[in-house]
Scaffold this active site. Structure first.
Site, PDB file in Angstrom:
ATOM      1  N   ARG A   1      -6.238 -23.448  22.453  1.00 22.72           N
ATOM      2  CA  ARG A   1      -4.832 -23.180  22.721  1.00 22.72           C
ATOM      3  C   ARG A   1      -4.222 -22.320  21.627  1.00 22.72           C
ATOM      4  O   ARG A   1      -3.028 -22.018  21.692  1.00 22.72           O
ATOM      5  CB  ARG A   1      -4.112 -24.536  22.743  1.00 22.72           C
ATOM      6  CG  ARG A   1      -3.187 -24.779  23.914  1.00 22.72           C
ATOM      7  CD  ARG A   1      -2.536 -26.126  23.667  1.00 22.72           C
ATOM      8  NE  ARG A   1      -1.698 -26.549  24.742  1.00 22.72           N
ATOM      9  CZ  ARG A   1      -2.099 -27.296  25.771  1.00 22.72           C
ATOM     10  NH1 ARG A   1      -3.347 -27.678  25.867  1.00 22.72           N
ATOM     11  NH2 ARG A   1      -1.236 -27.664  26.681  1.00 22.72           N
TER      12      ARG A   1
ATOM     13  N   LYS B   1      -4.039 -26.493  35.746  1.00 23.62           N
ATOM     14  CA  LYS B   1      -5.368 -26.591  35.105  1.00 23.62           C
ATOM     15  C   LYS B   1      -6.046 -27.913  35.463  1.00 23.62           C
ATOM     16  O   LYS B   1      -7.203 -27.941  35.871  1.00 23.62           O
ATOM     17  CB  LYS B   1      -5.240 -26.470  33.566  1.00 23.62           C
ATOM     18  CG  LYS B   1      -4.594 -25.183  33.089  1.00 23.62           C
ATOM     19  CD  LYS B   1      -4.514 -25.104  31.572  1.00 23.62           C
ATOM     20  CE  LYS B   1      -3.640 -26.152  30.919  1.00 23.62           C
ATOM     21  NZ  LYS B   1      -2.197 -26.049  31.243  1.00 23.62           N
TER      22      LYS B   1
ATOM     23  N   ARG C   1       5.819 -33.900  37.937  1.00 22.91           N
ATOM     24  CA  ARG C   1       4.415 -34.329  37.886  1.00 22.91           C
ATOM     25  C   ARG C   1       4.361 -35.841  37.660  1.00 22.91           C
ATOM     26  O   ARG C   1       5.116 -36.401  36.870  1.00 22.91           O
ATOM     27  CB  ARG C   1       3.709 -33.618  36.721  1.00 22.91           C
ATOM     28  CG  ARG C   1       2.372 -34.251  36.356  1.00 22.91           C
ATOM     29  CD  ARG C   1       1.513 -33.395  35.469  1.00 22.91           C
ATOM     30  NE  ARG C   1       2.196 -32.758  34.356  1.00 22.91           N
ATOM     31  CZ  ARG C   1       1.675 -31.748  33.665  1.00 22.91           C
ATOM     32  NH1 ARG C   1       0.490 -31.269  33.969  1.00 22.91           N
ATOM     33  NH2 ARG C   1       2.339 -31.209  32.663  1.00 22.91           N
TER      34      ARG C   1
ATOM     35  N   ARG D   1       4.803 -38.348  32.328  1.00 23.28           N
ATOM     36  CA  ARG D   1       4.529 -38.045  30.913  1.00 23.28           C
ATOM     37  C   ARG D   1       5.811 -37.825  30.128  1.00 23.28           C
ATOM     38  O   ARG D   1       6.709 -37.133  30.583  1.00 23.28           O
ATOM     39  CB  ARG D   1       3.647 -36.793  30.824  1.00 23.28           C
ATOM     40  CG  ARG D   1       2.180 -37.092  31.065  1.00 23.28           C
ATOM     41  CD  ARG D   1       1.363 -35.845  31.251  1.00 23.28           C
ATOM     42  NE  ARG D   1       1.628 -34.801  30.264  1.00 23.28           N
ATOM     43  CZ  ARG D   1       0.964 -33.645  30.238  1.00 23.28           C
ATOM     44  NH1 ARG D   1       0.011 -33.397  31.122  1.00 23.28           N
ATOM     45  NH2 ARG D   1       1.243 -32.743  29.332  1.00 23.28           N
TER      46      ARG D   1
ATOM     47  N   ARG E   1       7.191 -26.103  25.283  1.00 21.45           N
ATOM     48  CA  ARG E   1       5.747 -25.880  25.482  1.00 21.45           C
ATOM     49  C   ARG E   1       5.479 -24.499  26.077  1.00 21.45           C
ATOM     50  O   ARG E   1       4.498 -23.853  25.723  1.00 21.45           O
ATOM     51  CB  ARG E   1       5.158 -26.993  26.365  1.00 21.45           C
ATOM     52  CG  ARG E   1       4.977 -28.287  25.571  1.00 21.45           C
ATOM     53  CD  ARG E   1       5.005 -29.515  26.452  1.00 21.45           C
ATOM     54  NE  ARG E   1       3.955 -29.535  27.434  1.00 21.45           N
ATOM     55  CZ  ARG E   1       4.022 -30.188  28.593  1.00 21.45           C
ATOM     56  NH1 ARG E   1       5.111 -30.869  28.904  1.00 21.45           N
ATOM     57  NH2 ARG E   1       3.011 -30.165  29.414  1.00 21.45           N
TER      58      ARG E   1
HETATM   59  P1  ADP Z   1      -0.486 -29.312  29.960  1.00 17.00           P
HETATM   60  O1  ADP Z   1      -1.503 -29.812  30.968  1.00 17.00           O
HETATM   61  O2  ADP Z   1       0.897 -29.567  30.421  1.00 17.00           O
HETATM   62  O3  ADP Z   1      -0.761 -27.905  29.567  1.00 17.00           O
HETATM   63  P2  ADP Z   1      -1.966 -30.902  28.044  1.00 17.00           P
HETATM   64  O4  ADP Z   1      -2.221 -32.189  28.727  1.00 17.00           O
HETATM   65  O5  ADP Z   1      -3.081 -29.912  28.001  1.00 17.00           O
HETATM   66  O6  ADP Z   1      -0.661 -30.226  28.672  1.00 17.00           O
HETATM   67  O7  ADP Z   1      -1.497 -31.154  26.554  1.00 17.00           O
HETATM   68  C1  ADP Z   1      -0.452 -32.080  26.265  1.00 17.00           C
HETATM   69  C2  ADP Z   1      -0.099 -31.993  24.796  1.00 17.00           C
HETATM   70  O8  ADP Z   1      -1.246 -32.346  24.001  1.00 17.00           O
HETATM   71  C3  ADP Z   1       0.292 -30.606  24.281  1.00 17.00           C
HETATM   72  O9  ADP Z   1       1.660 -30.286  24.506  1.00 17.00           O
HETATM   73  C4  ADP Z   1      -0.040 -30.740  22.797  1.00 17.00           C
HETATM   74  O10 ADP Z   1       0.925 -31.514  22.117  1.00 17.00           O
HETATM   75  C5  ADP Z   1      -1.327 -31.545  22.839  1.00 17.00           C
HETATM   76  N1  ADP Z   1      -2.506 -30.662  22.933  1.00 17.00           N
HETATM   77  C6  ADP Z   1      -3.403 -30.632  23.957  1.00 17.00           C
HETATM   78  N2  ADP Z   1      -4.367 -29.730  23.732  1.00 17.00           N
HETATM   79  C7  ADP Z   1      -4.077 -29.167  22.526  1.00 17.00           C
HETATM   80  C8  ADP Z   1      -4.678 -28.139  21.743  1.00 17.00           C
HETATM   81  N3  ADP Z   1      -5.809 -27.505  22.161  1.00 17.00           N
HETATM   82  N4  ADP Z   1      -4.113 -27.812  20.561  1.00 17.00           N
HETATM   83  C9  ADP Z   1      -3.007 -28.445  20.128  1.00 17.00           C
HETATM   84  N5  ADP Z   1      -2.372 -29.400  20.811  1.00 17.00           N
HETATM   85  C10 ADP Z   1      -2.890 -29.776  22.004  1.00 17.00           C
HETATM   86  P1  ADP Z   2      -1.607 -28.368  34.030  1.00 17.68           P
HETATM   87  O1  ADP Z   2      -2.843 -29.219  33.824  1.00 17.68           O
HETATM   88  O2  ADP Z   2      -1.906 -26.906  33.960  1.00 17.68           O
HETATM   89  O3  ADP Z   2      -0.468 -28.751  33.143  1.00 17.68           O
HETATM   90  P2  ADP Z   2      -1.363 -29.810  36.593  1.00 17.68           P
HETATM   91  O4  ADP Z   2      -2.657 -29.590  37.304  1.00 17.68           O
HETATM   92  O5  ADP Z   2      -1.144 -31.133  35.977  1.00 17.68           O
HETATM   93  O6  ADP Z   2      -1.107 -28.601  35.543  1.00 17.68           O
HETATM   94  O7  ADP Z   2      -0.193 -29.484  37.645  1.00 17.68           O
HETATM   95  C1  ADP Z   2       1.184 -29.601  37.252  1.00 17.68           C
HETATM   96  C2  ADP Z   2       1.987 -30.142  38.451  1.00 17.68           C
HETATM   97  O8  ADP Z   2       2.035 -29.142  39.486  1.00 17.68           O
HETATM   98  C3  ADP Z   2       1.387 -31.380  39.101  1.00 17.68           C
HETATM   99  O9  ADP Z   2       2.451 -32.203  39.553  1.00 17.68           O
HETATM  100  C4  ADP Z   2       0.579 -30.840  40.279  1.00 17.68           C
HETATM  101  O10 ADP Z   2       0.480 -31.776  41.356  1.00 17.68           O
HETATM  102  C5  ADP Z   2       1.391 -29.620  40.684  1.00 17.68           C
HETATM  103  N1  ADP Z   2       0.593 -28.501  41.179  1.00 17.68           N
HETATM  104  C6  ADP Z   2      -0.677 -28.148  40.820  1.00 17.68           C
HETATM  105  N2  ADP Z   2      -1.084 -27.056  41.498  1.00 17.68           N
HETATM  106  C7  ADP Z   2      -0.030 -26.698  42.296  1.00 17.68           C
HETATM  107  C8  ADP Z   2       0.176 -25.632  43.242  1.00 17.68           C
HETATM  108  N3  ADP Z   2      -0.779 -24.728  43.483  1.00 17.68           N
HETATM  109  N4  ADP Z   2       1.369 -25.572  43.868  1.00 17.68           N
HETATM  110  C9  ADP Z   2       2.338 -26.494  43.608  1.00 17.68           C
HETATM  111  N5  ADP Z   2       2.203 -27.514  42.740  1.00 17.68           N
HETATM  112  C10 ADP Z   2       1.039 -27.618  42.083  1.00 17.68           C
END
Ligand code: ADP
Ligand code: ADP
Length: 209
Positions: free
Chosen positions: A88, A13, A127, A155, A166
């Site tokens: 979410r 994302k 990541r 992270r 998660r």
């Molecule tokens: P990821 O990119 O791995 O999906 P995020 O960066 O979006 O994770 O979120 C990291 C953490 O922040 C989540 O595991 C949760 O604890 C909190 N968080 C983020 N967005 C939300 C949401 N919309 N509702 C509840 N908790 C959230």
């Molecule tokens: P999210 O915001 O959904 O948690 P991220 O964009 O942070 O996901 O991506 C999670 C990890 O996967 C990062 O280390 C990123 O560089 C890697 N990544 C993102 N897109 C791809 C892909 N298409 N193939 C392989 N690795 C990816």
């Protein structure tokens, strides 16, 4: 363009949002980034969020909804926005719906980035992010240049245990928002496996359709 990116942790994302906001010239609103900024500030709230987030829990709906809806009243969102990581839960989706209806605006699209569970742990555990530029790297798939290596952040919720939790939460709490948007006719599904450039093109294609 008013849109939402939905997908499990590690789906890509943040990676895709960074590319798409350049094209559409809209603000990238990541609830996770907003919570991490609060943690970094060292406030009392940040300390509470830190322990909750570290273990892979979700922040309570009322706090999350208040924070994001307030952000959506800022002037830079008038022409559009890209929400990443919000909503979410079903109550978050419903609260957003009410707020947008009251503001007289409509969502254009909700893009679901689909990635099998088996790939998520490896994506998240390796990541790394650059606190200075906000860029997201992957030690294997998108290695950082050597000059930034020293300042990269891993992270605390990108451990195997927290990622597993998660992913489970994604299926129980987040997946139920998908039928909500399917019913509205704005859900677009994209295969999130493959080269990130190809995925950006897939997203642009479904947004045009
Ligand atoms: P990821 O990119 O791995 O999906 P995020 O960066 O979006 O994770 O979120 C990291 C953490 O922040 C989540 O595991 C949760 O604890 C909190 N968080 C983020 N967005 C939300 C949401 N919309 N509702 C509840 N908790 C959230
Ligand atoms: P999210 O915001 O959904 O948690 P991220 O964009 O942070 O996901 O991506 C999670 C990890 O996967 C990062 O280390 C990123 O560089 C890697 N990544 C993102 N897109 C791809 C892909 N298409 N193939 C392989 N690795 C990816």
């Amino acid at each position: 363009m008013r849109m939402i990116l939905v997908g499990p942790p590690g789906a890509g994302k943040g990676t895709q949002a960074a590319r798409l906001v350049d094209t559409f010239r809209i603000p990238h609103i990541s609830s996770g980034d907003m919570f991490r900024a609060e943690v970094k500030s060292g406030s009392d709230l940040g300390k509470q969020l830190d322990s909750l987030m570290k273990t892979g829990g979700l922040v309570p709906d009322d706090m999350t909804i208040a924070m994001v809806l307030k952000r959506l009243t800022a002037p830079d969102t008038a022409q559009g926005f890209m929400l990443d990581g919000f909503p979410r839960t079903r109550p978050q989706a419903e609260a957003l719906d009410v707020a947008l209806t009251n503001a007289g605006v409509k969502l254009d699209a909700v893009v679901l980035i689909k990635v099998p569970d088996a790939l998520l742990e490896e994506r998240a555990v390796h990541r790394r992010s650059d606190p200075e530029t906000g860029k997201i790297y992957h030690l294997k798939y998108n290695p950082p240049p050597p000059d930034v290596a020293g300042r990269l952040v891993h992270r605390p919720d990108d451990t195997k245990e927290a990622v597993d939790k998660r992913v489970t939460k994604y299926h129980s709490e987040t997946a139920p928002i998908i039928p909500f948007y399917t019913q509205k006719g704005i859900l677009k599904e994209v295969d999130g496996v493959g080269d990130p450039d190809a995925i950006t093109e897939r997203i642009k294609a479904v947004l045009k359709s």
